[in-house]
Design a protein around this motif. Sequence first.
Motif, mmCIF file in Angstrom:
data_model
loop_
_atom_site.group_PDB
_atom_site.id
_atom_site.type_symbol
_atom_site.label_atom_id
_atom_site.label_comp_id
_atom_site.label_asym_id
_atom_site.label_seq_id
_atom_site.Cartn_x
_atom_site.Cartn_y
_atom_site.Cartn_z
ATOM 1 N N ALA A 104 0.861 -1.183 0.000
ATOM 2 C CA ALA A 104 0.000 0.000 0.000
ATOM 3 C C ALA A 104 0.894 1.229 0.000
ATOM 4 C CB ALA A 104 -0.901 0.001 1.241
ATOM 5 N N LYS A 106 -2.229 2.054 -3.009
ATOM 6 C CA LYS A 106 -2.436 1.639 -4.401
ATOM 7 C C LYS A 106 -1.843 2.674 -5.344
ATOM 8 C CE LYS A 106 -5.310 -2.035 -5.204
ATOM 9 N NZ LYS A 106 -4.070 -2.790 -5.057
ATOM 10 N N THR A 135 1.883 -6.012 -5.814
ATOM 11 C CA THR A 135 2.002 -6.262 -4.375
ATOM 12 C C THR A 135 3.019 -7.391 -4.177
ATOM 13 O OG1 THR A 135 0.098 -7.716 -4.543
ATOM 14 C CG2 THR A 135 -0.315 -5.469 -3.770
#
Length: 205
Positions: A104, A106, A135
């Motif tokens: 995180a 995004k 990720t």
Amino acid sequence: MDTRIGFGFDSHEFKPGVPLRIGGMTLDHPEGLAGHSDGDVLLHAITDALLGSVAAGDIGSFFPPGDPRWKDADSAIFLKLALEELEHAGYSIANIDTTLILTAPKISPIAGEMRSRVADLLGVEIDQVSIKAKTPEGLGLDHVAQCHAVVLVERTEEPEELKSMEAVIETQRQLEDVVDDLLASVHGVPKKRTITPVYDTEDIT
Ligand SMILES: [Zn+2]
């Protein structure tokens, strides 16, 4: 076309209480990236890719982490230096592709804005800069941001050293004179040149 390739990698750990800087932007996130500078993992990877493309070392050789001048420094400074090295070697950016790896925030919703910012910093068009994000699936590295960057550069002009060589060749005559003088003084070798008379003997009628 004379092209070269460069690759860069960087990683920084997330740390609470510092601003998150990625791609020269401050992102809204509870944690930032720990680092001696502003921890901009994307700009660091691109900087290393640029330096690597012309075999000019890496970010650490120019900006040692222990140097207090680079404490909390804006990483755009590092990028500018890498661009100068690239220019000095006679190359310019064809395109850059990057992959950020972080849990995180995004990146995809802001990737366009980030590409535009990085393109501005590099002085290139937005379509020459690609920023992708993934990720860290299965890596167990949720507390870390990583970035890979690859750059293609193309020769646009003669490197500085070649330019100065040309200057030497232009003054080859003067150089030969110097060599002759040296030989004459060191070895007693008479100068090759004959003294040119101040007037043209053929003209004396
Ligand atoms: Zn870094």
